[in-house]
Structure formats: structure tokens, C-alpha cells
Design a protein around this motif. Structure first.
Motif, PDB file in Angstrom:
ATOM      1  N   SER A  48     -36.444  66.869 155.832  1.00 29.82           N
ATOM      2  CA  SER A  48     -37.560  66.481 154.966  1.00 29.82           C
ATOM      3  C   SER A  48     -37.318  66.963 153.538  1.00 29.82           C
ATOM      4  O   SER A  48     -36.564  67.914 153.302  1.00 29.82           O
ATOM      5  CB  SER A  48     -38.868  67.071 155.497  1.00 29.82           C
ATOM      6  N   ASP A  49     -37.952  66.311 152.587  1.00 34.44           N
ATOM      7  CA  ASP A  49     -37.814  66.704 151.179  1.00 34.44           C
ATOM      8  C   ASP A  49     -38.278  68.143 150.960  1.00 34.44           C
ATOM      9  O   ASP A  49     -37.672  68.874 150.180  1.00 34.44           O
ATOM     10  CB  ASP A  49     -38.612  65.766 150.272  1.00 34.44           C
ATOM     11  N   ASP A  50     -39.354  68.551 151.651  1.00 32.08           N
ATOM     12  CA  ASP A  50     -39.844  69.923 151.501  1.00 32.08           C
ATOM     13  C   ASP A  50     -38.792  70.936 151.943  1.00 32.08           C
ATOM     14  O   ASP A  50     -38.596  71.961 151.297  1.00 32.08           O
ATOM     15  CB  ASP A  50     -41.120  70.144 152.320  1.00 32.08           C
ATOM     16  N   LYS A 148     -37.617  69.561 160.126  1.00 36.11           N
ATOM     17  CA  LYS A 148     -38.965  69.119 159.758  1.00 36.11           C
ATOM     18  C   LYS A 148     -39.844  70.358 159.756  1.00 36.11           C
ATOM     19  O   LYS A 148     -39.951  71.038 160.774  1.00 36.11           O
ATOM     20  CB  LYS A 148     -39.477  68.090 160.757  1.00 36.11           C
ATOM     21  N   ILE A 152     -46.433  72.833 155.579  1.00 37.72           N
ATOM     22  CA  ILE A 152     -46.049  72.321 154.264  1.00 37.72           C
ATOM     23  C   ILE A 152     -45.686  73.494 153.383  1.00 37.72           C
ATOM     24  O   ILE A 152     -46.415  74.474 153.308  1.00 37.72           O
ATOM     25  CB  ILE A 152     -47.201  71.509 153.626  1.00 37.72           C
TER      26      ILE A 152
END
Length: 153
Positions: A48-50, A148, A152
Motif C-alpha cells: 500500500s502507499d501508506d 497492507k 492507517i
């Protein structure tokens, strides 16, 4: 590249371990960050970008620490990226024997919080980090994150 075997089958196309060395100089910080980003993209790691942003910040902090604190005894550092089916681990190794610890936050200081930041990024993503001694008396500092994030960042 070293291929990692998974239980119950062949490794996924993006699984493996990659290692590169760099001089312990300031210019190696952005070079290491770009090399890690390019590797993840080139291998098609489903991250994921995060997590990518967290990993790149971790690489920057760990390489910066090696440059600032270990270069005198370790003019070369190594960066390793290991990717499993569900996780990615980055580590930075140097030959300096000092084993750093994450310092408590001192708001009066302008530095010295890099390992705290690494630990927090790993924890927030559902991963972990540690410092280990190497066989030749140096150290390796690593952080592993799930591909993943569980939270967040």
C-alpha cells in the motif's frame, strides 16, 4: 537475489531478498530511499502507499543514523530489503559496535528521535523493529511491516 520458499508452495513472484552497499555519506540517504522505492516497483510488490511511505521514512532514518553515528568505524553500510508473501522488511547494517536504543522524547533536543520514529511507524502499521548484533561485531537495525497496514499511518 535470494528466493524465499513459502510453506505450501512456490514463492510469489515478488518474494525475495535484495542487498546493496553504499558509502556512509550524506548522499547515500536519498540514494537508498530511491533504490528501495524502485525495487518495490520493479518487483511488483503489492504494497500500500501508506506502507511505502513508512518504509521510505524508515530507510531515511536508519541510513542517516548510520552515516551520522557509525561512519568513522564503518565507512560502508548495507541496506537489505526482504519481501515475504504478506510483509516487507528493511534493514541497515554497519560495522560499528554501538547498539543504539530508542531515546525518550526530549522536546528541547532537535535530534535523537530517529529510532523512536522508526519504532512508532512500525508499530502503527502493525509491524515491529529491533537492533541485533552481527557476527563481526557490528549491528543491523531492521523494521518489518505488513504489506497492507493494520492501521492507517
Amino acid at each position: 537475489m535470494v528466493t524465499i520458499e513459502r510453506e505450501g508452495g512456490d514463492p510469489l513472484p515478488y518474494e525475495g531478498v535484495w542487498r546493496f552497499t553504499a558509502p556512509a555519506v550524506d548522499a547515500s540517504v536519498p540514494q537508498a530511499r530511491h533504490a528501495v522505492r524502485d525495487l518495490l516497483t520493479r518487483q511488483g510488490v503489492p504494497v500500500s502507499d501508506d506502507v511505502v511511505q513508512g518504509l521510505l521514512l524508515i530507510v531515511s532514518e536508519l541510513v542517516t543514523n548510520a552515516v551520522r553515528h557509525a561512519a568513522l568505524l564503518s565507512p560502508t553500510l548495507a541496506v537489505e530489503v526482504a519481501v515475504g508473501a504478506d510483509w516487507v522488511r528493511v534493514s541497515v547494517e554497519d560495522n560499528h559496535p554501538y547498539r543504539p536504543t530508542a531515546l525518550e522524547t526530549d522536546h528541547a533536543r532537535t535530534g535523537g528521535r530517529g529510532l523512536l520514529l522508526v519504532r512508532e511507524i512500525a508499530r502503527e502499521a502493525g509491524g515491529g523493529c529491533d537492533v541485533e548484533h552481527t557476527a563481526i561485531g557490528g549491528k543491523v537495525i531492521w523494521a518489518a511491516l505488513p504489506l497492507k497496514p493494520t492501521r492507517i499511518l
